[in-house]
Design an enzyme around this catalytic site. Structure first.
Site, PDB file in Angstrom:
ATOM      1  N   TYR A   1      -0.756  -0.433   9.879  1.00 16.63           N
ATOM      2  CA  TYR A   1      -0.996  -0.875   8.497  1.00 16.63           C
ATOM      3  C   TYR A   1       0.216  -0.572   7.612  1.00 16.63           C
ATOM      4  CZ  TYR A   1      -3.703  -1.019   4.086  1.00 16.63           C
ATOM      5  OH  TYR A   1      -4.171  -1.284   2.833  1.00 16.63           O
TER       6      TYR A   1
ATOM      7  N   LYS B   1       2.397  -3.311   5.700  1.00 19.01           N
ATOM      8  CA  LYS B   1       2.420  -3.281   4.231  1.00 19.01           C
ATOM      9  C   LYS B   1       3.842  -3.121   3.703  1.00 19.01           C
ATOM     10  CE  LYS B   1      -1.820  -3.846   2.859  1.00 19.01           C
ATOM     11  NZ  LYS B   1      -2.181  -5.178   2.322  1.00 19.01           N
TER      12      LYS B   1
ATOM     13  N   SER C   1       0.835  -1.204   0.000  1.00 26.75           N
ATOM     14  CA  SER C   1       0.000   0.000   0.000  1.00 26.75           C
ATOM     15  C   SER C   1       0.868   1.251   0.000  1.00 26.75           C
ATOM     16  CB  SER C   1      -0.881   0.004   1.248  1.00 26.75           C
ATOM     17  OG  SER C   1      -1.468   1.274   1.422  1.00 26.75           O
TER      18      SER C   1
END
Ligand code: NAI
Length: 311
Positions: free
Chosen positions: A174, A178, A161
């Protein structure tokens, strides 16, 4: 469109191949699964059917997508294995091997969010996100790795991401998970090379339930999951690349690279930190920047400069 609207390339097909797409009950995974099936692959539609924060369990999500694929004349099976449960992942892979005998493609796509500023984020929020995005991809990849090695063929995609590549407020957990997938890809691509295994990362932008309240409706309308999926198809194709981070959204595709600047040799001296500060412009200078193919290239560059010994 600034490129030619014509293509002379042969259609990319996956006839005879078997693909597993995790988190394929909706959003990007569903779009990936439908396209792989439309191009001839037998597809395992994996989804635990959780809510956006990872809670709950509606196994019907995967079954609905399997029904869509079958209705279009394709071949698919549903799996409700959680990617965070290594035993369930092993069972899924064993079943696929018993039923279909091979696994050519793995698209690690499952995941959810627990967005909060780092101050408010609990360690459980952090762990849950690392578990599903990083460890989920590790468990699935580990379960197919020996199979792909024996086949001398495999294509694996990690879904990374822009939050990991570039950072985003409220996504420390996150972003870390990622970006860890990029590190996983960098080494697996090296280790897989002699076995015909390609490993790549896809950094998508798409209007899904994950992003529905993060962007304006008129922007979301442009960001269809279906416009990301061609990037995934390119990455898992027989002639596709390896060790690539492909960014994809709203029909635009770009590559993100981790580079090394030529740097500045300062040497061992008491004022090294001050000299470094004074030479910041040379540190930032991107002339001669390279994309190292292995981590050793950094050491080689440093040793070469130290041997030459001049600033
Ligand atoms: P989504 O929420 O529609 O899809 C994720 C799917 O994963 C859901 O169907 C969910 O049930 C499933 N899932 C969650 N935990 C699971 C588990 N333990 N085992 C099996 N399945 C599980 O979201 P979206 O947007 O389609 O996301 C797909 C991937 O793309 C995710 O990895 C996400 O982080 C990534 N991504 C999405 C972006 C976007 O703009 N939508 C941006 C960057 C990355």
């Amino acid at each position: 469109m600034t490129t030619s609207s014509q293509t002379n390339s042969a259609p990319i097909r996956f006839d005879g191949q078997v693909a597993i797409v995790t988190g394929a009950g909706g959003g990007l995974g569903r779009s990936h699964a439908l396209q792989l099936a439309a191009r001839g692959a037998r597809v395992v539609v994996n989804d635990l059917g959780v809510a956006r924060d990872g809670t709950g369990n509606a196994q019907s999500a995967a079954e609905r997508v399997v029904a869509e694929i079958r209705a279009a004349g394709g071949h698919a099976m549903a799996s409700a294995a959680s990617v965070t449960d290594p035993a369930a992942v092993e069972d899924m892979v064993s079943l696929v091997m018993r039923e279909w005998g091979r696994i050519d493609i793995l698209v690690n796509n499952a995941g959810f969010l627990r967005d909060k500023s780092f101050s408010k984020m609990t360690l459980d929020d952090f762990r849950a996100i690392v578990d599903v995005h990083l460890m989920g991809a590790v468990y699935c990849t580990k379960a197919v790795w020996e199979i792909m090695k024996q086949q001398n063929y495999g294509r694996i995609v990690m879904t990374t991401s822009s939050s990991g590549l570039f950072g985003n407020f409220g996504q420390a957990n996150y972003g870390a998970a990622k970006m860890a997938l990029v590190g996983l890809m960098q080494t697996l691509a090296i280790e897989g090379e002699k076995y015909g295994i390609h490993v790549n990362c896809l950094a998508p932008t798409a209007a899904t339930r994950m992003t529905e309240d993060l962007m304006r409706p008129e922007d979301l309308a442009l960001l269809k999951p279906e416009s990301v999926t061609p990037g995934m198809i390119y990455l898992v194709s027989r002639d596709g690349p390896s060790k690539t981070v492909l960014c994809a959204g709203a029909g635009t595709f770009s590559r993100s690279n981790i580079t090394l600047t030529d740097g500045v040799f300062i040497g061992e001296r008491p004022d090294a930190a001050e000299l470094l500060m004074a030479n910041e412009d040379r540190l930032r200078d991107r002339t001669g920047e390279t994309i190292p193919t292995t981590g050793f290239q950094q050491s080689i560059m440093e040793i070469t400069k130290a041997r030459a010994g001049k600033m």
